[in-house]
Structures are given as C-alpha cells and as structure tokens.
Write a protein that holds these residues in place. Structure first.
Motif, mmCIF file in Angstrom:
data_model
loop_
_atom_site.group_PDB
_atom_site.id
_atom_site.type_symbol
_atom_site.label_atom_id
_atom_site.label_comp_id
_atom_site.label_asym_id
_atom_site.label_seq_id
_atom_site.Cartn_x
_atom_site.Cartn_y
_atom_site.Cartn_z
ATOM 1 N N LEU A 27 0.817 -1.216 0.000
ATOM 2 C CA LEU A 27 0.000 0.000 0.000
ATOM 3 C C LEU A 27 0.847 1.261 0.000
ATOM 4 O O LEU A 27 0.486 2.260 -0.635
ATOM 5 N N ILE A 28 1.981 1.245 0.675
ATOM 6 C CA ILE A 28 2.887 2.405 0.669
ATOM 7 C C ILE A 28 3.459 2.616 -0.728
ATOM 8 O O ILE A 28 3.509 3.746 -1.235
ATOM 9 N N ILE A 29 3.874 1.522 -1.376
ATOM 10 C CA ILE A 29 4.384 1.623 -2.747
ATOM 11 C C ILE A 29 3.281 2.119 -3.679
ATOM 12 O O ILE A 29 3.507 3.009 -4.513
ATOM 13 N N LEU A 30 2.079 1.577 -3.540
ATOM 14 C CA LEU A 30 0.937 2.002 -4.352
ATOM 15 C C LEU A 30 0.665 3.492 -4.155
ATOM 16 O O LEU A 30 0.439 4.221 -5.128
ATOM 17 N N PHE A 31 0.699 3.944 -2.903
ATOM 18 C CA PHE A 31 0.478 5.359 -2.615
ATOM 19 C C PHE A 31 1.538 6.224 -3.305
ATOM 20 O O PHE A 31 1.207 7.241 -3.926
ATOM 21 N N MET A 35 0.548 8.878 -6.135
ATOM 22 C CA MET A 35 0.787 10.310 -5.939
ATOM 23 C C MET A 35 1.743 10.850 -6.998
ATOM 24 O O MET A 35 1.574 11.980 -7.454
ATOM 25 N N GLY A 36 2.716 10.043 -7.392
ATOM 26 C CA GLY A 36 3.612 10.465 -8.471
ATOM 27 C C GLY A 36 2.849 10.716 -9.754
ATOM 28 O O GLY A 36 3.047 11.731 -10.424
ATOM 29 N N GLY A 44 -2.106 17.303 -10.282
ATOM 30 C CA GLY A 44 -2.987 17.480 -9.137
ATOM 31 C C GLY A 44 -3.819 16.235 -8.883
ATOM 32 O O GLY A 44 -3.909 15.360 -9.739
ATOM 33 N N ILE A 45 -4.393 16.179 -7.714
ATOM 34 C CA ILE A 45 -5.221 15.032 -7.340
ATOM 35 C C ILE A 45 -6.617 15.237 -7.917
ATOM 36 O O ILE A 45 -7.269 16.244 -7.616
#
Length: 167
Positions: A27-31, A35-36, A44-45
């Motif tokens: 999940l950290i890698i996915l995040f 975000m990248g 932007g998000i």
C-alpha cells in the motif's frame, strides 16, 4: 485435515502480523506511485465521486492483494506462513480453492472500504455504518474461528477445503 491442530495462537498472530506488514508495504508503494502519477502527470489530485472511489479501492488494493495472497498460498504459502513455520494444506489443491479462501479472508477489508468510502460521501449514513459494522463482525468471526476452533480453520478454510498447519 487435522481435527486437533497444534497450531498455536502465537504462530497464527505472527503469520498475520508479517502478512499485514507485506500488505502495508504494498500500500505504501501504491500510494507513492499513485501520488507520483497524480502530481507529475495529472498536475494534481483528481476529484472522484463515490463510485469512482469504490472502484479505485477495489481495483488497486483489494483485488491485487487477494490475487497475490491466492498465488502465494497456492505455491509456497504467504510470507507470514513461511516465516511462522506454517503451511496451507488443501483437500483438493486448486488455485480456485486458494482464491475462494482469500476472497473470504479479505472480505472484511473490502466491506470496511465500502463503509468508510460511503461514509465519507454521505456523512456516515445508516448504510455506511451497517457496512462498517459487518466488516468488523466478520473480521472478528474469522479471527476467533482461526484461533479457538480445535482444527484452527476459519470460514474461508471451511468453504475452500484448506487448513493452516505447522510445517
């Protein structure tokens, strides 16, 4: 299948802890990747509606995790099982049995996603609260079954014809 399984609750909790560390790393890698893409490519998000948010959670976290753990369980066992000295035994070893087991195992997580995401969009209406409560109840049922049953099988094991045993 063993009717009296000598799997201890400490072994089971060690397995679960290590497996959830693996999920957290994913999940950290996915995040980071997400975000990248959002910040570099999309600048932007983006705004999502509830259905889009539900689909993003399902397609990027739940389904990949279910498939990864199904593959691990079908081959040599999850990292947590291997580190805890455990092995998954099958009445009839098929990838389908592994998939069914993991769908049930991760169902509380998906129900939690549904409840939380819906709650964010509806200020936690009755439906969101029901999904969240069902998520917690099912998670507790699965955990308690795996810890206190003499054969140490949870609902997913019973349906898939599997059992975690000491190697």
């Amino acid at each position: 299948m063993l009717t009296e399984n000598n799997l201890t609750w400490k072994m089971r909790l060690r397995e679960l802890f290590i497996d959830y560390i693996c999920i957290l790393i994913y999940l950290i890698i996915l995040f980071g990747i997400t975000m990248g893409i959002y910040l570099v490519v999309l600048k932007g998000i983006p705004e999502f509606n509830e259905l889009q948010s539900q689909l993003v959670a399902l397609l990027t976290s739940v389904i990949p995790i279910v498939l990864i753990f199904s593959f691990w369980d079908y081959s040599k066992g999850s990292i947590g099982k291997r580190k805890a000295g455990l092995e998954l035994y099958y009445a009839n070893k098929t990838f389908g049995a592994s998939l069914v087991r993991n769908i049930i195992k991760f169902l509380p997580w998906q129900l939690g996603h549904i409840g939380t995401i819906r709650g964010i969009y509806t200020n936690f209406d009755t439906v969101a609260i029901i999904f969240t409560i069902c998520s917690m109840v099912l998670a507790i049922v699965l955990l308690v079954m795996g810890l206190v049953r003499r054969d140490k099988r949870h609902l997913g094991d019973l349906i898939a014809g599997t059992q975690t045993q000491v190697r």
